[in-house]
Design an enzyme around this catalytic site. Structure first.
Site, PDB file in Angstrom:
ATOM      1  N   ASP A 190      15.488   7.151   7.292  1.00 32.08           N
ATOM      2  CA  ASP A 190      13.303   7.720   6.718  1.00 32.08           C
ATOM      3  C   ASP A 190      12.963   6.035   8.038  1.00 32.08           C
ATOM      4  O   ASP A 190      13.537   5.380   8.765  1.00 32.08           O
ATOM      5  CB  ASP A 190      13.184   5.994   5.989  1.00 32.08           C
ATOM      6  CG  ASP A 190      12.061   6.084   5.153  1.00 32.08           C
ATOM      7  OD1 ASP A 190      11.409   6.710   4.371  1.00 32.08           O
ATOM      8  OD2 ASP A 190      10.984   6.294   6.070  1.00 32.08           O
ATOM      9  N   SER A 231       7.967   5.487   9.492  1.00 37.96           N
ATOM     10  CA  SER A 231       6.168   5.515   9.379  1.00 37.96           C
ATOM     11  C   SER A 231       5.337   5.524   8.343  1.00 37.96           C
ATOM     12  O   SER A 231       4.476   4.774   8.937  1.00 37.96           O
ATOM     13  CB  SER A 231       5.805   7.177   9.982  1.00 37.96           C
ATOM     14  OG  SER A 231       5.988   8.125   8.366  1.00 37.96           O
ATOM     15  N   TYR A 290      -1.158  21.703   4.400  1.00 45.13           N
ATOM     16  CA  TYR A 290      -0.401  20.660   3.845  1.00 45.13           C
ATOM     17  C   TYR A 290       0.276  21.651   2.525  1.00 45.13           C
ATOM     18  O   TYR A 290       1.835  21.627   2.724  1.00 45.13           O
ATOM     19  CB  TYR A 290      -0.793  19.645   2.277  1.00 45.13           C
ATOM     20  CG  TYR A 290      -0.095  19.368   2.040  1.00 45.13           C
ATOM     21  CD1 TYR A 290       1.257  18.581   2.040  1.00 45.13           C
ATOM     22  CD2 TYR A 290      -0.015  18.899   0.337  1.00 45.13           C
ATOM     23  CE1 TYR A 290       2.089  18.154   1.580  1.00 45.13           C
ATOM     24  CE2 TYR A 290       1.099  18.812  -0.309  1.00 45.13           C
ATOM     25  CZ  TYR A 290       1.486  18.115   0.461  1.00 45.13           C
ATOM     26  OH  TYR A 290       3.572  17.723  -1.020  1.00 45.13           O
ATOM     27  N   ASN A 330       0.449  15.815 -10.172  1.00 44.31           N
ATOM     28  CA  ASN A 330       0.096  14.909  -9.044  1.00 44.31           C
ATOM     29  C   ASN A 330       1.174  13.373  -9.891  1.00 44.31           C
ATOM     30  O   ASN A 330       1.095  12.915 -11.114  1.00 44.31           O
ATOM     31  CB  ASN A 330      -1.393  14.741  -9.256  1.00 44.31           C
ATOM     32  CG  ASN A 330      -2.280  15.756  -9.288  1.00 44.31           C
ATOM     33  OD1 ASN A 330      -2.581  16.264  -9.338  1.00 44.31           O
ATOM     34  ND2 ASN A 330      -3.003  14.818  -8.004  1.00 44.31           N
ATOM     35  N   LEU A 359      -5.835   9.034  -5.726  1.00 40.57           N
ATOM     36  CA  LEU A 359      -6.874   8.641  -7.180  1.00 40.57           C
ATOM     37  C   LEU A 359      -6.836   7.402  -8.055  1.00 40.57           C
ATOM     38  O   LEU A 359      -8.025   6.621  -8.031  1.00 40.57           O
ATOM     39  CB  LEU A 359      -7.517   9.927  -8.043  1.00 40.57           C
ATOM     40  CG  LEU A 359      -8.207   9.662  -9.490  1.00 40.57           C
ATOM     41  CD1 LEU A 359      -9.728   9.376  -8.723  1.00 40.57           C
ATOM     42  CD2 LEU A 359      -8.551  10.249  -9.919  1.00 40.57           C
ATOM     43  N   ALA A 380     -12.711  18.679   1.508  1.00 36.52           N
ATOM     44  CA  ALA A 380     -12.107  19.963   1.598  1.00 36.52           C
ATOM     45  C   ALA A 380     -10.704  20.009   0.720  1.00 36.52           C
ATOM     46  O   ALA A 380      -9.807  19.671   1.090  1.00 36.52           O
ATOM     47  CB  ALA A 380     -12.336  19.834   3.489  1.00 36.52           C
ATOM     48  N   ASP A 391      -9.584  21.251  -1.471  1.00 33.60           N
ATOM     49  CA  ASP A 391      -9.434  20.451  -2.995  1.00 33.60           C
ATOM     50  C   ASP A 391      -9.684  21.837  -4.123  1.00 33.60           C
ATOM     51  O   ASP A 391     -10.586  22.324  -4.515  1.00 33.60           O
ATOM     52  CB  ASP A 391      -9.913  19.554  -3.745  1.00 33.60           C
ATOM     53  CG  ASP A 391      -9.603  18.036  -3.586  1.00 33.60           C
ATOM     54  OD1 ASP A 391      -7.848  18.115  -2.701  1.00 33.60           O
ATOM     55  OD2 ASP A 391     -10.223  16.989  -3.693  1.00 33.60           O
TER      56      ASP A 391
END
Ligand code: UDP
Length: 318
Positions: free
Chosen positions: A31, A34, A137, A166, A189, A281, A283
């Protein structure tokens, strides 16, 4: 097994690393910190502070496999700066696969995403649903799924892509560590709603109230990070040489943004004022998994509710 966990200082990677250690595996973490945190690396795992593309400095034949979490993972950022996702996800992973091949490491479990499906046409998304991502993504993760399929066919790699819906909640190992979501800025969220309930923010934002859903807000399939981690331990063992398998990881139940707000109100006992904003944007309206394949092939059954996810996310803030 001896395993390399890329992104093991981040949210999901750290929880999986912890579960792998608990299951008796040896874990090393790659890792570059970042977005991860060195205090998030679970006790017992050695940290190599390197980029994904530098995995060749660590990997050798003594490793049995790689769990690949390190990635850029913000939908909005990917729409605004797609090149960051082509480089950070696709190109970096190509280097990781090269390093694995050179070291003779032939097993990988990859963090893919439900964002590969885009706007699904079905209620519960199976692995057969066509992948048509609506943002860079998702496209970058889908490209890596294709890379793994080709690598499995050509070089006998044992590969599994786990498509997360999610992820929420947190893990609390016995040593007092808190393995939780810590993004800066926070875009997700549940953590944002908890900030409002805790008085740290004045109001929550609801991104889009004109979606074709019962209450007009986006529906997602929220899954507890501990349930998710359990699927990785199973997938690692189930991976077969020469095969690339995709599994969707969700509970099969959809929850709208307004319903999540209500869950946060109930759990915290605090009001959560929310302001309605335009759609964000990239979603899609609805993303809910069919968990059938993972249940049948991995014997995986997520158990934790949205209430437990909110409770654990809240406990992690204290
Ligand atoms: N969302 C929202 N307000 C926020 C953050 C997210 O309304 O402050 C919505 C977002 O548009 C999406 C859902 O909540 O429909 C889940 O978003 P999140 O960023 O948590 O996860 P993603 O679905 O992007 O992986």
């Amino acid at each position: 097994m001896k395993l390399l966990v890329t992104g093991g200082a981040g949210y999901i990677g750290s929880v999986v690393a912890y579960q792998l250690l608990a299951a008796g595996h040896t874990v090393e973490v790659l890792d570059n910190l970042s977005t991860g945190h060195d205090d998030g690396v679970p006790a017992g795992a050695r940290l190599h502070r390197l980029a994904i593309s530098e995995a060749g400095q660590v990997l050798d034949h003594s490793f049995d496999g790689v769990l690949h979490f390190a990635a850029k993972s913000l939908v909005g950022e990917s729409v605004a700066h797609p090149e960051r996702y082509w480089h950070g996800n696709i190109v970096e992973t190509l280097h990781l696969l090269d390093a694995m091949r050179q070291a003779g490491v032939d097993r990988i479990v990859f963090s893919s995403t439900a964002a590969t499906y885009g706007e699904a046409k079905v209620q519960n998304i199976t692995e057969e649903e066509p992948a048509q991502p609506t943002n860079p993504y998702g496209a970058s993760k889908l490209a890596i799924d294709h890379m793994l399929a080709a690598e499995a066919a050509a070089h006998s790699l044992a590969a599994v892509s786990l498509r997360y819906f999610n992820v929420a909640g947190a893990a609390f190992p016995d040593n007092g560590q808190v393995l939780a979501e810590r993004h800066d800025p926070e875009t997700h969220l549940i953590p944002n709603l908890l900030k409002v309930a805790g008085g740290e923010r004045e109001a929550a934002a609801i991104f889009g109230t004109d979606y074709p859903t019962p209450d007009g807000t986006c529906i997602r399939d929220y899954i507890h990070v501990l349930d998710l981690a359990d699927a990785h331990v199973r997938a690692l063992e189930a991976a077969q040489p020469g095969s690339h398998e995709v599994f969707n990881l969700g509970t099969g139940t959809g929850t709208s943004v307004r319903e999540v707000i209500e869950a946060v109100r109930v759990v915290t006992g605090h009001p959560v004022p929310a302001v309605e904003h335009p759609r964000r944007a990239g979603d899609p309206a609805v993303l809910v998994a069919s968990g059938e394949k993972a249940a049948q092939r991995l014997g995986w059954h997520p158990r934790r509710s949205i209430k437990e996810m909110v409770e654990d996310a809240r406990r992690a803030l204290r």
